[in-house]
Motif scaffolding. Sequence first.
Motif, PDB file in Angstrom:
ATOM      1  N   VAL A 197      56.846 -21.176  10.965  1.00 26.54           N
ATOM      2  CA  VAL A 197      57.144 -20.689  12.308  1.00 26.54           C
ATOM      3  C   VAL A 197      58.650 -20.663  12.518  1.00 26.54           C
ATOM      4  CG1 VAL A 197      56.872 -21.173  14.767  1.00 26.54           C
ATOM      5  CG2 VAL A 197      54.974 -21.603  13.197  1.00 26.54           C
ATOM      6  N   ARG A 198      59.175 -19.540  12.989  1.00 24.61           N
ATOM      7  CA  ARG A 198      60.607 -19.451  13.300  1.00 24.61           C
ATOM      8  C   ARG A 198      60.878 -20.191  14.605  1.00 24.61           C
ATOM      9  NH1 ARG A 198      64.273 -13.999  13.150  1.00 24.61           N
ATOM     10  NH2 ARG A 198      63.707 -14.215  10.943  1.00 24.61           N
ATOM     11  N   GLY A 199      61.663 -21.236  14.529  1.00 21.96           N
ATOM     12  CA  GLY A 199      61.891 -22.085  15.684  1.00 21.96           C
ATOM     13  C   GLY A 199      62.554 -21.389  16.854  1.00 21.96           C
ATOM     14  N   SER A 200      63.433 -20.431  16.580  1.00 11.85           N
ATOM     15  CA  SER A 200      64.161 -19.766  17.660  1.00 11.85           C
ATOM     16  C   SER A 200      63.257 -18.910  18.530  1.00 11.85           C
ATOM     17  CB  SER A 200      65.292 -18.906  17.087  1.00 11.85           C
ATOM     18  OG  SER A 200      64.771 -17.895  16.234  1.00 11.85           O
ATOM     19  N   ALA A 201      62.022 -18.648  18.084  1.00 13.04           N
ATOM     20  CA  ALA A 201      61.108 -17.780  18.830  1.00 13.04           C
ATOM     21  C   ALA A 201      60.182 -18.555  19.768  1.00 13.04           C
ATOM     22  CB  ALA A 201      60.272 -16.958  17.860  1.00 13.04           C
ATOM     23  N   PHE A 202      60.207 -19.889  19.705  1.00 12.40           N
ATOM     24  CA  PHE A 202      59.300 -20.698  20.515  1.00 12.40           C
ATOM     25  C   PHE A 202      60.080 -21.793  21.241  1.00 12.40           C
ATOM     26  CE2 PHE A 202      56.730 -18.917  17.144  1.00 12.40           C
ATOM     27  CZ  PHE A 202      55.550 -18.564  17.778  1.00 12.40           C
ATOM     28  N   GLN A 203      59.603 -22.145  22.424  1.00 10.59           N
ATOM     29  CA  GLN A 203      60.153 -23.281  23.148  1.00 10.59           C
ATOM     30  C   GLN A 203      59.586 -24.574  22.563  1.00 10.59           C
ATOM     31  OE1 GLN A 203      62.473 -23.225  25.650  1.00 10.59           O
ATOM     32  NE2 GLN A 203      62.616 -21.013  25.362  1.00 10.59           N
ATOM     33  N   ALA A 204      60.352 -25.651  22.647  1.00  9.92           N
ATOM     34  CA  ALA A 204      59.851 -26.944  22.190  1.00  9.92           C
ATOM     35  C   ALA A 204      58.767 -27.433  23.136  1.00  9.92           C
ATOM     36  CB  ALA A 204      60.992 -27.956  22.120  1.00  9.92           C
ATOM     37  N   CYS A 205      57.740 -28.049  22.588  1.00 10.08           N
ATOM     38  CA  CYS A 205      56.679 -28.584  23.440  1.00 10.08           C
ATOM     39  C   CYS A 205      57.209 -29.799  24.189  1.00 10.08           C
ATOM     40  CB  CYS A 205      55.456 -28.961  22.606  1.00 10.08           C
ATOM     41  SG  CYS A 205      55.691 -30.382  21.542  1.00 10.08           S
ATOM     42  N   ALA A 206      56.609 -30.083  25.322  1.00  7.29           N
ATOM     43  CA  ALA A 206      57.044 -31.205  26.158  1.00  7.29           C
ATOM     44  C   ALA A 206      56.594 -32.531  25.553  1.00  7.29           C
ATOM     45  CB  ALA A 206      56.481 -31.039  27.570  1.00  7.29           C
ATOM     46  N   LEU A 207      57.360 -33.571  25.848  1.00  2.00           N
ATOM     47  CA  LEU A 207      57.009 -34.928  25.431  1.00  2.00           C
ATOM     48  C   LEU A 207      56.679 -35.751  26.672  1.00  2.00           C
ATOM     49  CD1 LEU A 207      59.776 -35.611  22.750  1.00  2.00           C
ATOM     50  CD2 LEU A 207      57.378 -35.044  22.338  1.00  2.00           C
ATOM     51  N   SER A 208      55.652 -36.568  26.578  1.00  2.00           N
ATOM     52  CA  SER A 208      55.239 -37.390  27.718  1.00  2.00           C
ATOM     53  C   SER A 208      54.857 -38.776  27.213  1.00  2.00           C
ATOM     54  CB  SER A 208      54.051 -36.735  28.431  1.00  2.00           C
ATOM     55  OG  SER A 208      52.906 -36.751  27.604  1.00  2.00           O
ATOM     56  N   GLU A 209      54.306 -39.580  28.095  1.00  2.42           N
ATOM     57  CA  GLU A 209      53.888 -40.925  27.730  1.00  2.42           C
ATOM     58  C   GLU A 209      52.425 -40.971  27.305  1.00  2.42           C
ATOM     59  OE1 GLU A 209      54.805 -43.530  30.936  1.00  2.42           O
ATOM     60  OE2 GLU A 209      56.984 -43.262  30.756  1.00  2.42           O
ATOM     61  N   ASP A 210      51.785 -39.801  27.267  1.00  8.91           N
ATOM     62  CA  ASP A 210      50.404 -39.774  26.788  1.00  8.91           C
ATOM     63  C   ASP A 210      50.362 -40.231  25.331  1.00  8.91           C
ATOM     64  OD1 ASP A 210      49.689 -38.793  29.234  1.00  8.91           O
ATOM     65  OD2 ASP A 210      49.715 -36.698  28.602  1.00  8.91           O
ATOM     66  N   SER A 211      49.273 -40.828  24.945  1.00 10.00           N
ATOM     67  CA  SER A 211      49.194 -41.387  23.595  1.00 10.00           C
ATOM     68  C   SER A 211      47.988 -40.849  22.840  1.00 10.00           C
ATOM     69  CB  SER A 211      49.119 -42.921  23.660  1.00 10.00           C
ATOM     70  OG  SER A 211      50.325 -43.454  24.174  1.00 10.00           O
ATOM     71  N   ALA A 212      48.249 -39.970  21.893  1.00 10.11           N
ATOM     72  CA  ALA A 212      47.192 -39.497  21.008  1.00 10.11           C
ATOM     73  C   ALA A 212      46.890 -40.589  19.982  1.00 10.11           C
ATOM     74  CB  ALA A 212      47.632 -38.215  20.310  1.00 10.11           C
ATOM     75  N   PRO A 213      45.672 -40.697  19.516  1.00 11.30           N
ATOM     76  CA  PRO A 213      45.329 -41.732  18.533  1.00 11.30           C
ATOM     77  C   PRO A 213      46.039 -41.515  17.204  1.00 11.30           C
ATOM     78  CG  PRO A 213      43.520 -40.194  18.809  1.00 11.30           C
ATOM     79  CD  PRO A 213      44.512 -39.861  19.877  1.00 11.30           C
ATOM     80  N   VAL A 214      46.312 -42.608  16.504  1.00 13.77           N
ATOM     81  CA  VAL A 214      46.977 -42.566  15.204  1.00 13.77           C
ATOM     82  C   VAL A 214      45.991 -42.974  14.118  1.00 13.77           C
ATOM     83  CG1 VAL A 214      48.835 -43.505  13.774  1.00 13.77           C
ATOM     84  CG2 VAL A 214      49.229 -43.079  16.202  1.00 13.77           C
ATOM     85  N   VAL A 215      45.933 -42.167  13.063  1.00 12.95           N
ATOM     86  CA  VAL A 215      45.088 -42.468  11.912  1.00 12.95           C
ATOM     87  C   VAL A 215      46.004 -42.767  10.728  1.00 12.95           C
ATOM     88  CG1 VAL A 215      43.322 -41.612  10.339  1.00 12.95           C
ATOM     89  CG2 VAL A 215      43.268 -40.950  12.753  1.00 12.95           C
ATOM     90  N   ASN A 216      45.987 -43.995  10.250  1.00 12.03           N
ATOM     91  CA  ASN A 216      46.813 -44.389   9.113  1.00 12.03           C
ATOM     92  C   ASN A 216      46.067 -44.092   7.812  1.00 12.03           C
ATOM     93  OD1 ASN A 216      49.297 -45.772  10.253  1.00 12.03           O
ATOM     94  ND2 ASN A 216      47.685 -46.887  11.333  1.00 12.03           N
ATOM     95  N   LEU A 217      46.727 -43.375   6.920  1.00 11.69           N
ATOM     96  CA  LEU A 217      46.117 -42.962   5.662  1.00 11.69           C
ATOM     97  C   LEU A 217      46.857 -43.578   4.487  1.00 11.69           C
ATOM     98  CD1 LEU A 217      45.687 -39.164   6.466  1.00 11.69           C
ATOM     99  CD2 LEU A 217      43.960 -40.954   6.695  1.00 11.69           C
TER     100      LEU A 217
END
Length: 302
Positions: free
Chosen positions: A144-164
């Motif tokens: 994906v060309r970065g200049s063509a998309f806005q950065a997604c927002a960051l919040s305090e929501d917490s997605a689960p982490v799967v350690n592999l």
Amino acid sequence: MVIAEHNNNNIAPDTLKALNAASQLGGAVSVLVIGHQCSSVTDTLRGAAGVTQVYQIDDERYQNPLAETLTPAVFGLAKDHSHVLAAATTFGKNLLPRVAALLDVGQVSDVIRVESPNTFIRPIYAGNALAKVQSNDSKIVMTVRGSAFQACALSEDSAPVVNLDPTETANTISEFIGIEQTVSERPDLSSANVVISGGRGLASKENFALVERLADKLGGAIGASRAAVDAGYVSNDLQVGQTGKIVAPDLYIAVGISGAIQHMAGMKDSKVIVAINSDQMRQSLRWQIMVWSEICSKLCLN
């Protein structure tokens, strides 16, 4: 699944833009963080908008992001995902073609717009034309060309982490020797709001210092054409163009650059483009830069 680019402490800005592109595909979005002692990167990505799961592989062998070392781990997870994405940076361009080859699918490169889960827009002919491409592969690997998309927002929501666990496949092809990185107080070229680039018309490395002074005054990043890099005025990590970095700042100032198609491919999406160029470039260059320095210092560059 988006492959995160990072230095074990901070996320590369283009990764957040790749996440935005991934969210436009529809469905759940996961992120893969491979590194060593990279928990701060994982914690940040847990709060990225649209991310539903973060995979983490933390092992000493992933301290340095060699594509030959990372590929087996990415391939193992890619088999369980419909799309595999990374930013179209040196990191992504080195890693994903290897993954696509192992999956036996074609790669869609340099995507600038998502039309549907299998249809994308990408530039061709150095950006002079746009192609609509459709993939019928069972899995889609894309940069994906970065200049063509806005950065997604960051919040305090917490997605689960799967350690592999790390992949046991050993890398016998390449070896990390060292890294030489330029440290600068100026903004990063790829994400700067203001970029001042110099070209062959500057005529010397001493004259290029005027561009640096202008960049410092405007709080911008420095870029260069390939001709300026080849002439030794600046290092090649500052090259803007088809074979350099792609930028899309709010303000792009080109000093002594002819506007070759290869250079235009790297900056044509800039919001405002100012060209300082004339047939008498060498005689009038210093005066022109002084004038533009005063003009630009009065602009509102929010």
